[in-house]
Every structure is written in structure tokens, then in C-alpha cells.
Scaffold this active site. Structure first.
Site, mmCIF file in Angstrom:
data_model
loop_
_atom_site.group_PDB
_atom_site.id
_atom_site.type_symbol
_atom_site.label_atom_id
_atom_site.label_comp_id
_atom_site.label_asym_id
_atom_site.label_seq_id
_atom_site.Cartn_x
_atom_site.Cartn_y
_atom_site.Cartn_z
ATOM 1 N N SER A 15 40.155 15.912 17.087
ATOM 2 C CA SER A 15 40.398 17.316 16.729
ATOM 3 C C SER A 15 39.116 18.065 16.364
ATOM 4 O O SER A 15 38.296 17.585 15.583
ATOM 5 C CB SER A 15 41.374 17.396 15.551
ATOM 6 O OG SER A 15 41.564 18.749 15.161
ATOM 7 N N LYS A 66 55.008 18.791 16.418
ATOM 8 C CA LYS A 66 55.289 20.232 16.385
ATOM 9 C C LYS A 66 56.782 20.581 16.317
ATOM 10 O O LYS A 66 57.150 21.621 15.772
ATOM 11 C CB LYS A 66 54.660 20.928 17.589
ATOM 12 C CG LYS A 66 53.146 21.028 17.524
ATOM 13 C CD LYS A 66 52.604 21.836 18.695
ATOM 14 C CE LYS A 66 51.092 21.936 18.640
ATOM 15 N NZ LYS A 66 50.570 22.804 19.719
ATOM 16 N N ASP A 102 50.282 29.366 18.359
ATOM 17 C CA ASP A 102 49.825 29.037 19.713
ATOM 18 C C ASP A 102 50.013 30.212 20.665
ATOM 19 O O ASP A 102 49.081 30.643 21.340
ATOM 20 C CB ASP A 102 50.581 27.820 20.262
ATOM 21 C CG ASP A 102 50.045 26.501 19.725
ATOM 22 O OD1 ASP A 102 48.845 26.445 19.378
ATOM 23 O OD2 ASP A 102 50.819 25.534 19.659
ATOM 24 N N GLY A 127 54.345 26.549 34.850
ATOM 25 C CA GLY A 127 54.799 25.528 33.915
ATOM 26 C C GLY A 127 55.914 26.046 33.028
ATOM 27 O O GLY A 127 56.016 27.256 32.791
ATOM 28 N N ALA A 128 56.756 25.124 32.549
ATOM 29 C CA ALA A 128 57.883 25.526 31.701
ATOM 30 C C ALA A 128 58.043 24.581 30.506
ATOM 31 O O ALA A 128 59.135 24.412 29.974
ATOM 32 C CB ALA A 128 59.169 25.565 32.529
ATOM 33 N N ASN A 151 57.724 26.640 38.268
ATOM 34 C CA ASN A 151 57.683 25.260 37.798
ATOM 35 C C ASN A 151 58.101 24.318 38.921
ATOM 36 O O ASN A 151 58.823 24.714 39.835
ATOM 37 C CB ASN A 151 58.630 25.089 36.596
ATOM 38 C CG ASN A 151 58.360 23.817 35.819
ATOM 39 O OD1 ASN A 151 57.240 23.597 35.354
ATOM 40 N ND2 ASN A 151 59.370 22.976 35.668
ATOM 41 N N ARG A 152 57.621 23.088 38.837
ATOM 42 C CA ARG A 152 57.990 22.080 39.838
ATOM 43 C C ARG A 152 59.509 21.918 39.880
ATOM 44 O O ARG A 152 60.107 21.852 40.937
ATOM 45 C CB ARG A 152 57.315 20.744 39.493
ATOM 46 C CG ARG A 152 57.463 19.664 40.527
ATOM 47 C CD ARG A 152 56.579 18.466 40.162
ATOM 48 N NE ARG A 152 56.807 18.023 38.789
ATOM 49 C CZ ARG A 152 57.807 17.228 38.414
ATOM 50 N NH1 ARG A 152 58.677 16.782 39.302
ATOM 51 N NH2 ARG A 152 57.925 16.859 37.160
ATOM 52 N N VAL A 154 62.621 23.972 39.196
ATOM 53 C CA VAL A 154 62.976 25.388 39.003
ATOM 54 C C VAL A 154 64.018 25.557 37.898
ATOM 55 O O VAL A 154 63.989 26.536 37.147
ATOM 56 C CB VAL A 154 63.468 26.020 40.328
ATOM 57 C CG1 VAL A 154 63.854 27.484 40.129
ATOM 58 C CG2 VAL A 154 62.384 25.912 41.395
ATOM 59 N N TYR A 221 40.789 23.140 28.422
ATOM 60 C CA TYR A 221 39.348 23.393 28.250
ATOM 61 C C TYR A 221 38.497 22.151 28.514
ATOM 62 O O TYR A 221 37.299 22.141 28.249
ATOM 63 C CB TYR A 221 39.020 24.001 26.878
ATOM 64 C CG TYR A 221 39.537 23.275 25.667
ATOM 65 C CD1 TYR A 221 38.928 22.117 25.197
ATOM 66 C CD2 TYR A 221 40.630 23.777 24.966
ATOM 67 C CE1 TYR A 221 39.395 21.463 24.070
ATOM 68 C CE2 TYR A 221 41.110 23.135 23.833
ATOM 69 C CZ TYR A 221 40.489 21.979 23.394
ATOM 70 O OH TYR A 221 40.959 21.334 22.270
#
EC number: 1.1.1.25
Length: 277
Positions: A15, A66, A102, A127-128, A151-152, A154, A221
């Protein structure tokens, strides 16, 4: 008395949050310290109670806690509840209150490179998963009216769209259809792990026909420029990697805890240096 802050997760040694926040405390002459706590899933409840008993002023939450953290908090912000995940906890008046910075952090990062308001932009989310959900709801909360999700699977994109109560025009697309329609979007946001080190040669969408002035943002990143960003840059797009999102979500948490606004550019340059940029 020194104020204590931190981040909980597993693993946590990688982190960059402690470096970023402790530098901000020092820069603002604040008597505070931010510490990384390794917390395993099976002891999350005990860890949260322990942090509360210690009088921690606030803490961040990262993978894999999370969602599970929500069961151990006294209150949860409505947006975090809608997103279904918490990444920032504020200890106030004896209560642990959960927020999600976020998505809002991403929106602020995106606004920082957009010369026009986001509200009128046509946006495509790739992405989903959890990150996409946080960004989708936060964009909707910021007043964006048109957000499509590719998304791959749907059906997963359809589920994400259906969960939002805001007035947003959204279509669920396959990645193939999104590839064909990429030229109709003002902003394309890549929220998956595709293209992350070490699988740097992969991309969820082949960039080939963007319109002028398109922004392409990737929450990854590592590497600094993923394949999708390299392709977008070749097309003349404005590109943004995940460092901005990381910095802005951290800065927002810092502001929630302390009431002070940290120096964003200082935070960003520090993170870039630590990542070897």
C-alpha cells in the site's frame, strides 16, 4: 495527542497510502500518523472493534474487506450503501461511519482533465465489477445523464444498470458492440484488471476509431500506460491512468477525517516517485 489513522487489508505491504497520508500530515504540520494494518478476513470484526477501542480517528478499507466491513459499522453513507462497498471510515462522536470515496475520487480525477462539464458527456464504462459500480453510481450522482456499460457478460452489465435509481440513460453492451461503437463516446473508462501487470499485452477493447477530443481513462496504474491507453494516445485521445483516481480518493478521505484539503499535486508526484515514474 497524536491522531491515529490507517488502512486495513490483506495483503497490505504494497500500500502507498501510508506514504501519501503521512507526507500530507507532515506538510500541514499535523500531529497525526497513518499506519497499514494487516487484517485477515476471519478476524475483521475483532480488528474493527479494536481500532474503535483504540480511538482511531479514521481508516481506509482495501481488498478484501470493502463489502464485509459494512456489517461492523454504526452508520453507512447512502451512496456507499447503494454502491455496496465502503473504503473510508470516519470515527465521529463514538460512531464508525462508512463512506465510499473510490467513485467520487474518480469523478474528481476525471473532472481535473476535462475542459468541459461531465454532465453532458456520453460515457462508456468497460467492466461491471466493484470498481465500475462505484464509478457508475458516482457519475450518476454527479448528474451525468448517459452512461453505457460494456462487459464480457452482458447480463452483469444489465444488473449494474438496473440497480441505479438515478435518471440515467444506459445501455448494456457486449465488448464487441462497444468496439464498433467506440467513436460515438466522449469518454471511455476502463475499470477491469485487464492490461494490469504482468498481462500488459491484453486489452478489453481495441481502440481504432475515436472521435476528436475523446478522453480515455484507465483505473490501472501498473503499468503507467496500459495497452488501451497506448492505443488511445496513438489516436490522439486525452489519456489518464489510475494514479489520479488513487490520489483523489485518498485526498477526499483525508479531507473527511481532518477537515483540511491536502495538496493534490504533491500527493500525485510522491506516488509517481514511489512507483518508479
Amino acid at each position: 495527542m497524536k491522531q491515529l489513522y490507517g488502512v486495513i487489508g490483506n495483503p497490505i505491504g504494497h500500500s502507498l497510502s501510508p506514504v501519501m497520508h503521512n507526507d500530507a500530515f507532515e506538510h500541514l504540520n499535523m500531529d497525526a500518523h497513518y499506519h497499514a494494518f494487516l487484517v485477515k478476513e476471519e478476524v475483521l470484526g475483532e480488528a474493527v472493534r479494536g481500532l474503535k477501542a483504540l480511538g482511531i480517528s479514521g481508516f481506509n478499507v482495501t481488498t478484501p474487506h470493502k463489502v464485509a466491513i459494512m456489517d461492523y459499522l454504526d452508520e453507512i453513507d447512502p451512496l456507499a450503501k447503494q454502491i455496496g462497498a465502503v473504503n473510508t471510515v470516519v470515527h465521529k462522536n463514538g460512531k464508525l461511519i462508512g463512506y465510499n470515496t473510490d467513485g467520487i475520487g474518480f469523478v474528481r480525477a476525471l473532472q481535473s482533465i476535462s475542459s468541459e462539464p461531465l454532465q453532458e458527456k456520453r460515457i462508456l464504462l468497460l467492466g461491471a465489477g466493484g470498481a465500475s459500480r462505484a464509478i457508475y453510481f458516482s457519475l450518476a450522482d454527479a448528474g451525468v445523464k448517459e452512461i453505457d456499460v460494456a462487459n464480457r457478460t452482458v447480463d452483469k452489465a444489465k444488473e449494474l444498470i438496473a440497480a441505479c435509481t438515478a435518471t440515467v440513460h444506459s445501455v448494456a453492451l457486449s465488448l464487441e458492440k462497444a468496439t464498433k461503437e467506440q467513436g460515438s463516446y466522449d469518454i471511455i473508462i476502463q475499470t477491469t484488471t485487464i492490461g494490469m501487470h504482468p498481462r500488459v499485452e491484453h486489452t478489453p477493447l481495441q481502440i481504432s476509431s475515436l472521435k476528436k477530443g475523446t478522453i480515455v481513462s484507465d483505473i490501472i496504474y501498473n503499468p503507467f500506460e496500459t495497452k488501451i491507453l497506448c492505443e488511445a494516445k496513438e489516436q490522439g485521445a486525452i489519456i489518464q491512468n489510475g494514479i489520479d483516481m488513487f490520489v483523489y480518493q485518498g485526498a477526499l478521505a483525508f479531507e473527511m477525517w481532518t477537515g483540511c484539503v491536502p495538496n493534490i499535486e504533491r500527493m500525485k508526484q510522491l506516488v509517481i516517485r514511489k512507483l518508479g515514474g
